[in-house]
Structure formats: C-alpha cells, structure tokens
Design a protein around this motif. Structure first.
Motif, PDB file in Angstrom:
ATOM      1  N   CYS A 109      37.630  83.105 -32.745  1.00  0.00           N
ATOM      2  CA  CYS A 109      38.201  81.914 -33.363  1.00  0.00           C
ATOM      3  C   CYS A 109      37.057  81.006 -33.778  1.00  0.00           C
ATOM      4  O   CYS A 109      36.271  80.561 -32.935  1.00  0.00           O
ATOM      5  N   THR A 110      36.961  80.736 -35.060  1.00  0.00           N
ATOM      6  CA  THR A 110      35.901  79.881 -35.582  1.00  0.00           C
ATOM      7  C   THR A 110      35.883  78.527 -34.880  1.00  0.00           C
ATOM      8  O   THR A 110      34.817  78.023 -34.529  1.00  0.00           O
ATOM      9  N   LEU A 111      37.049  77.946 -34.656  1.00  0.00           N
ATOM     10  CA  LEU A 111      37.123  76.634 -34.020  1.00  0.00           C
ATOM     11  C   LEU A 111      36.571  76.673 -32.601  1.00  0.00           C
ATOM     12  O   LEU A 111      35.842  75.757 -32.179  1.00  0.00           O
ATOM     13  N   VAL A 112      36.856  77.735 -31.858  1.00  0.00           N
ATOM     14  CA  VAL A 112      36.341  77.876 -30.498  1.00  0.00           C
ATOM     15  C   VAL A 112      34.836  78.115 -30.529  1.00  0.00           C
ATOM     16  O   VAL A 112      34.084  77.500 -29.772  1.00  0.00           O
ATOM     17  N   LEU A 113      34.380  78.997 -31.426  1.00  0.00           N
ATOM     18  CA  LEU A 113      32.947  79.268 -31.530  1.00  0.00           C
ATOM     19  C   LEU A 113      32.161  77.983 -31.801  1.00  0.00           C
ATOM     20  O   LEU A 113      31.107  77.756 -31.209  1.00  0.00           O
ATOM     21  N   LEU A 114      32.680  77.154 -32.671  1.00  0.00           N
ATOM     22  CA  LEU A 114      32.028  75.875 -32.975  1.00  0.00           C
ATOM     23  C   LEU A 114      32.034  74.967 -31.743  1.00  0.00           C
ATOM     24  O   LEU A 114      31.028  74.335 -31.420  1.00  0.00           O
ATOM     25  N   ALA A 115      33.174  74.906 -31.060  1.00  0.00           N
ATOM     26  CA  ALA A 115      33.316  74.009 -29.913  1.00  0.00           C
ATOM     27  C   ALA A 115      32.378  74.363 -28.763  1.00  0.00           C
ATOM     28  O   ALA A 115      31.903  73.476 -28.060  1.00  0.00           O
ATOM     29  N   ILE A 116      32.089  75.656 -28.604  1.00  0.00           N
ATOM     30  CA  ILE A 116      31.230  76.067 -27.489  1.00  0.00           C
ATOM     31  C   ILE A 116      29.793  76.350 -27.911  1.00  0.00           C
ATOM     32  O   ILE A 116      28.991  76.845 -27.134  1.00  0.00           O
ATOM     33  N   GLY A 117      29.488  76.037 -29.167  1.00  0.00           N
ATOM     34  CA  GLY A 117      28.116  76.197 -29.648  1.00  0.00           C
ATOM     35  C   GLY A 117      27.685  77.630 -29.853  1.00  0.00           C
ATOM     36  O   GLY A 117      26.500  77.942 -29.829  1.00  0.00           O
ATOM     37  N   GLN A 118      28.639  78.537 -30.075  1.00  0.00           N
ATOM     38  CA  GLN A 118      28.327  79.965 -30.261  1.00  0.00           C
ATOM     39  C   GLN A 118      28.495  80.437 -31.694  1.00  0.00           C
ATOM     40  O   GLN A 118      28.495  81.627 -31.953  1.00  0.00           O
ATOM     41  N   TYR A 119      28.682  79.497 -32.639  1.00  0.00           N
ATOM     42  CA  TYR A 119      28.928  79.894 -34.020  1.00  0.00           C
ATOM     43  C   TYR A 119      27.676  80.497 -34.621  1.00  0.00           C
ATOM     44  O   TYR A 119      27.700  81.468 -35.297  1.00  0.00           O
TER      45      TYR A 119
END
Length: 119
Positions: A109-119
């Motif tokens: 999930c792009t939104l989750v990746l961004l939120a946890i700094g893993q994008y």
C-alpha cells in the motif's frame, strides 16, 4: 529525482488514488497522474494519454485487475523499475508478466509505505 506515476487517478477526494497523490507530493516525491478524466489533484495535472509520460521510476496502481488488462503493454512500455499493486489491485498474472520483463512487482500500500518511511 525519481518520478512516481499514480495510475488510475480519480478526481474524487475520497478515493485512495487522490489521497496518494497528496501524500506523495507532501513527501516531496515527483508525482504524475494518469486517469480517465483530466483535472488537477494537489497541484498535479491528471493526464488522459499514456504517451504523455516518460522517465517513470514507479507506477502505483489504482485499477482493479479486470481494468488493468487493457493497459499491460502500455505500462510495460513506460519501462518503470517497479509497479506497486495497492490493496484491491493484486493481479498475479500481470505481476508475473512484469517480473519476466525485469520490472519489480510489489504488493503493498503506497499510503502505508509512505507513512512508515519505506517508500
């Protein structure tokens, strides 16, 4: 700077693709958008022609598997390094096809990746 293409962008503010554009821009990620209707989301022009895009690093998908079928060749033709299959877009057939072409297929999930700094 690497560019992300939000594929299946919706002008409706309650859609995840719309939120993803806002979050990507907010994280300073160069963002482009492809959708059925032209418009502007968070300062990003939504374009309706795939040939308008080039030098795309990541495509984040917001199209269900059935609607993806008509875009397989166009997505591969953009030569992204990775394609993110967001929840509801998972498509093993297309994922395998991308990987056979040397393109990373990531179910996330792009939104989750961004939120946890893993994008």
């Amino acid at each position: 700077m690497d560019t992300t293409l939000v594929f299946g962008a919706s002008l409706k503010p309650n859609r995840y693709s719309n939120l993803a554009i806002h979050r990507l821009v907010g994280h300073g990620i160069k963002t482009e958008a492809f959708g059925l209707k032209s418009g502007i989301i968070g300062g990003v022009q939504v374009k309706t022609k795939i040939e308008d895009f080039q030098n795309i690093h990541t495509i984040t998908l917001y199209l269900n598997p059935y609607n993806q079928k008509g875009y397989y060749d166009a997505i591969i033709g953009l030569r992204p390094r990775r394609v993110i299959f967001n929840p509801g877009t998972e498509n093993p057939e297309f994922q395998n096809h991308l990987e056979s072409k040397g393109i990373e297929a990531q179910v996330a999930c792009t939104l989750v990746l961004l939120a946890i700094g893993q994008y």
